[in-house]
Design an enzyme around this catalytic site. Structure first.
Site, PDB file in Angstrom:
ATOM      1  N   GLN A  34       0.850  -1.209   0.000  1.00 21.85           N
ATOM      2  CA  GLN A  34       0.000   0.000   0.000  1.00 21.85           C
ATOM      3  C   GLN A  34       0.887   1.261   0.000  1.00 21.85           C
ATOM      4  O   GLN A  34       2.084   1.189   0.310  1.00 21.85           O
ATOM      5  CB  GLN A  34      -0.906   0.003   1.232  1.00 21.85           C
ATOM      6  CG  GLN A  34      -0.169  -0.182   2.548  1.00 21.85           C
ATOM      7  CD  GLN A  34      -1.008  -0.842   3.621  1.00 21.85           C
ATOM      8  OE1 GLN A  34      -2.251  -0.772   3.623  1.00 21.85           O
ATOM      9  NE2 GLN A  34      -0.352  -1.520   4.563  1.00 21.85           N
ATOM     10  N   ASP A 140       1.162 -12.480   6.525  1.00 26.17           N
ATOM     11  CA  ASP A 140      -0.282 -12.450   6.306  1.00 26.17           C
ATOM     12  C   ASP A 140      -1.003 -13.118   7.475  1.00 26.17           C
ATOM     13  O   ASP A 140      -0.750 -14.287   7.790  1.00 26.17           O
ATOM     14  CB  ASP A 140      -0.580 -13.199   4.988  1.00 26.17           C
ATOM     15  CG  ASP A 140      -2.070 -13.185   4.659  1.00 26.17           C
ATOM     16  OD1 ASP A 140      -2.427 -13.482   3.516  1.00 26.17           O
ATOM     17  OD2 ASP A 140      -2.872 -12.859   5.561  1.00 26.17           O
ATOM     18  N   GLY A 141      -1.899 -12.368   8.105  1.00 27.11           N
ATOM     19  CA  GLY A 141      -2.621 -12.882   9.268  1.00 27.11           C
ATOM     20  C   GLY A 141      -3.419 -14.130   8.954  1.00 27.11           C
ATOM     21  O   GLY A 141      -3.571 -15.011   9.814  1.00 27.11           O
ATOM     22  N   ASP A 159      -7.107  -5.770  14.333  1.00 31.03           N
ATOM     23  CA  ASP A 159      -7.033  -4.323  14.143  1.00 31.03           C
ATOM     24  C   ASP A 159      -6.733  -4.047  12.677  1.00 31.03           C
ATOM     25  O   ASP A 159      -5.588  -3.830  12.278  1.00 31.03           O
ATOM     26  CB  ASP A 159      -5.925  -3.767  15.051  1.00 31.03           C
ATOM     27  CG  ASP A 159      -5.677  -2.295  14.792  1.00 31.03           C
ATOM     28  OD1 ASP A 159      -4.619  -1.790  15.240  1.00 31.03           O
ATOM     29  OD2 ASP A 159      -6.519  -1.657  14.124  1.00 31.03           O
ATOM     30  N   SER A 160      -7.774  -4.083  11.868  1.00 29.09           N
ATOM     31  CA  SER A 160      -7.548  -4.065  10.415  1.00 29.09           C
ATOM     32  C   SER A 160      -7.852  -2.693   9.814  1.00 29.09           C
ATOM     33  O   SER A 160      -8.489  -1.851  10.451  1.00 29.09           O
ATOM     34  CB  SER A 160      -8.485  -5.084   9.755  1.00 29.09           C
ATOM     35  OG  SER A 160      -9.821  -4.591   9.841  1.00 29.09           O
ATOM     36  N   SER A 161      -7.405  -2.536   8.561  1.00 29.29           N
ATOM     37  CA  SER A 161      -7.868  -1.376   7.810  1.00 29.29           C
ATOM     38  C   SER A 161      -9.197  -1.794   7.168  1.00 29.29           C
ATOM     39  O   SER A 161      -9.838  -2.722   7.665  1.00 29.29           O
ATOM     40  CB  SER A 161      -6.812  -0.994   6.759  1.00 29.29           C
ATOM     41  OG  SER A 161      -6.365  -2.148   6.072  1.00 29.29           O
ATOM     42  N   ASP A 162      -9.617  -1.146   6.088  1.00 28.75           N
ATOM     43  CA  ASP A 162     -10.942  -1.452   5.529  1.00 28.75           C
ATOM     44  C   ASP A 162     -10.879  -2.619   4.548  1.00 28.75           C
ATOM     45  O   ASP A 162      -9.812  -2.962   4.065  1.00 28.75           O
ATOM     46  CB  ASP A 162     -11.467  -0.197   4.803  1.00 28.75           C
ATOM     47  CG  ASP A 162     -11.638   0.958   5.775  1.00 28.75           C
ATOM     48  OD1 ASP A 162     -11.027   2.019   5.535  1.00 28.75           O
ATOM     49  OD2 ASP A 162     -12.322   0.769   6.789  1.00 28.75           O
TER      50      ASP A 162
HETATM   51  N1  JFQ Z   1      -4.487   0.732  14.155  1.00 31.40           N
HETATM   52  C1  JFQ Z   1      -4.980   1.651  13.209  1.00 31.40           C
HETATM   53  C2  JFQ Z   1      -6.471   1.624  13.088  1.00 31.40           C
HETATM   54  C3  JFQ Z   1      -6.939   0.923  11.864  1.00 31.40           C
HETATM   55  N2  JFQ Z   1      -8.386   0.915  11.843  1.00 31.40           N
HETATM   56  C4  JFQ Z   1      -9.039   1.913  11.026  1.00 31.40           C
HETATM   57  C5  JFQ Z   1     -10.538   1.806  11.147  1.00 31.40           C
HETATM   58  C6  JFQ Z   1     -11.256   2.788  10.239  1.00 31.40           C
HETATM   59  C7  JFQ Z   1     -10.808   2.672   8.822  1.00 31.40           C
HETATM   60  N3  JFQ Z   1     -11.474   3.592   7.939  1.00 31.40           N
HETATM   61  C8  JFQ Z   1      -9.311   2.762   8.677  1.00 31.40           C
HETATM   62  C9  JFQ Z   1      -8.567   1.839   9.608  1.00 31.40           C
END
Ligand code: JFQ
EC number: 2.5.1.16
Length: 289
Positions: A34, A140-141, A159-162
């Site tokens: 990314q 990779d999880g 704790d993921s991104s989108d």
């Molecule tokens: N540890 C960083 C937080 C990651 N979670 C976010 C939640 C909301 C999303 N739009 C982007 C990642």
């Protein structure tokens, strides 16, 4: 685009874009997964952005990191082995480390650049890596979880991104199944579960999958994070078979001032319970399944 401003534009929230005034761009890079950017904002401190999406700001990261960690860990009496999937910035590690009962903290983050950038620009977030209980796995999880012996962990935090880009698989059924396999009976998982204002369909799918896979309790909680789209973010809290975990009433209180360098700023036992109160439009969907 307004010169000197960052606007968070994504197909995940069409027609809207939260903007932050840029003082200075501190880092721009492209990892194997990314685009990574860090900028100094005028009013929210430093900001971490992945593929144009705000991941955290110094000013409000406490809300997300504290809630995604303490909602699950304060719901079971004696968490010992904890796994974090994602969370490469280290903020969740910082929060898990507040629990003295925890003996082992494993983390699996796919993008090493996120770890390195966080250590360089967000030392008060990446401080989580300094705890001796922490083991970092870069990878990779999904693959990591497939290799984990069944019943290994008391708690898993995703704790993921989108679900666009590297984190897409972390929202799909096979992944939830591998999480359930890696948890002990009565173990708990907490995942990042988007926004009730923007993503009720995604949430509906996640809740449906969780009911099929997690035979203990399945709950949705939410909190306010001003710099996330629509200003709120949700969490799925599930437990595996065994005595259902009562997520709404914490059994394992965490001292609001635990003597650490950065004491809790957001989480407390009242806001823990309140996080599970849903507006009717969301309650109707989530609690009818
Ligand atoms: N540890 C960083 C937080 C990651 N979670 C976010 C939640 C909301 C999303 N739009 C982007 C990642």
């Amino acid at each position: 685009v307004i010169p000197g401003w960052f606007s968070e534009i994504s197909p995940m929230w069409p027609g809207e874009a939260h903007s932050l005034k840029i003082e200075k761009i501190l880092f721009q890079g492209k990892s194997d997964y990314q685009n990574v950017m860090v900028f100094q904002s005028s009013t929210y401190g430093k900001v971490l952005v992945l593929d144009g999406v705000i991941q955290l700001t110094e000013r409000d990261e406490c809300a997300y990191q504290e809630m995604i960690t303490h909602l699950p860990l304060c719901s079971i009496p004696n968490p010992k082995k904890v796994l974090v999937i994602g969370g490469g910035d280290g903020g969740v590690l910082r929060e898990v480390a507040r629990h003295s009962s925890v003996e082992q903290i494993d983390i699996c983050e796919i993008d090493k650049m996120v770890v390195d950038v966080s250590k360089q620009f967000f030392p008060r977030v990446a401080i989580g890596y300094e705890d001796p209980r922490v083991t970092l796995n870069v990878g990779d999880g999904v693959a990591f979880l497939r290799a984990v012996p069944a019943g290994t962990y008391d708690a898993i935090i995703v704790d993921s991104s989108d679900p666009i880009g590297p984190a897409q698989e972390l929202f799909e059924k096979p992944f939830f199944q591998s999480v359930a396999n890696a948890l002990r009976p009565g173990g708990v998982v907490c995942t990042q579960a988007e926004s009730i204002w923007l993503h009720m369909h995604i949430i509906e799918d996640i809740v449906s999958n969780c009911h099929q896979i997690f035979k203990g309790s399945v709950n949705y909680a939410w909190t306010t994070v001003p710099t996330y789209p629509s200003g709120v973010i949700g969490f799925m809290l599930c437990s595996t078979e065994g005595p259902p975990v009562d997520f709404k009433h914490p059994v394992n209180p965490i001292a609001e001032n635990d003597g650490s360098k950065d004491p809790l700023k957001f989480y407390n036992s009242e806001i823990h319970t309140a996080a599970f109160c849903l507006p009717s439009f969301a309650k109707k969907v989530i609690e009818s399944m």
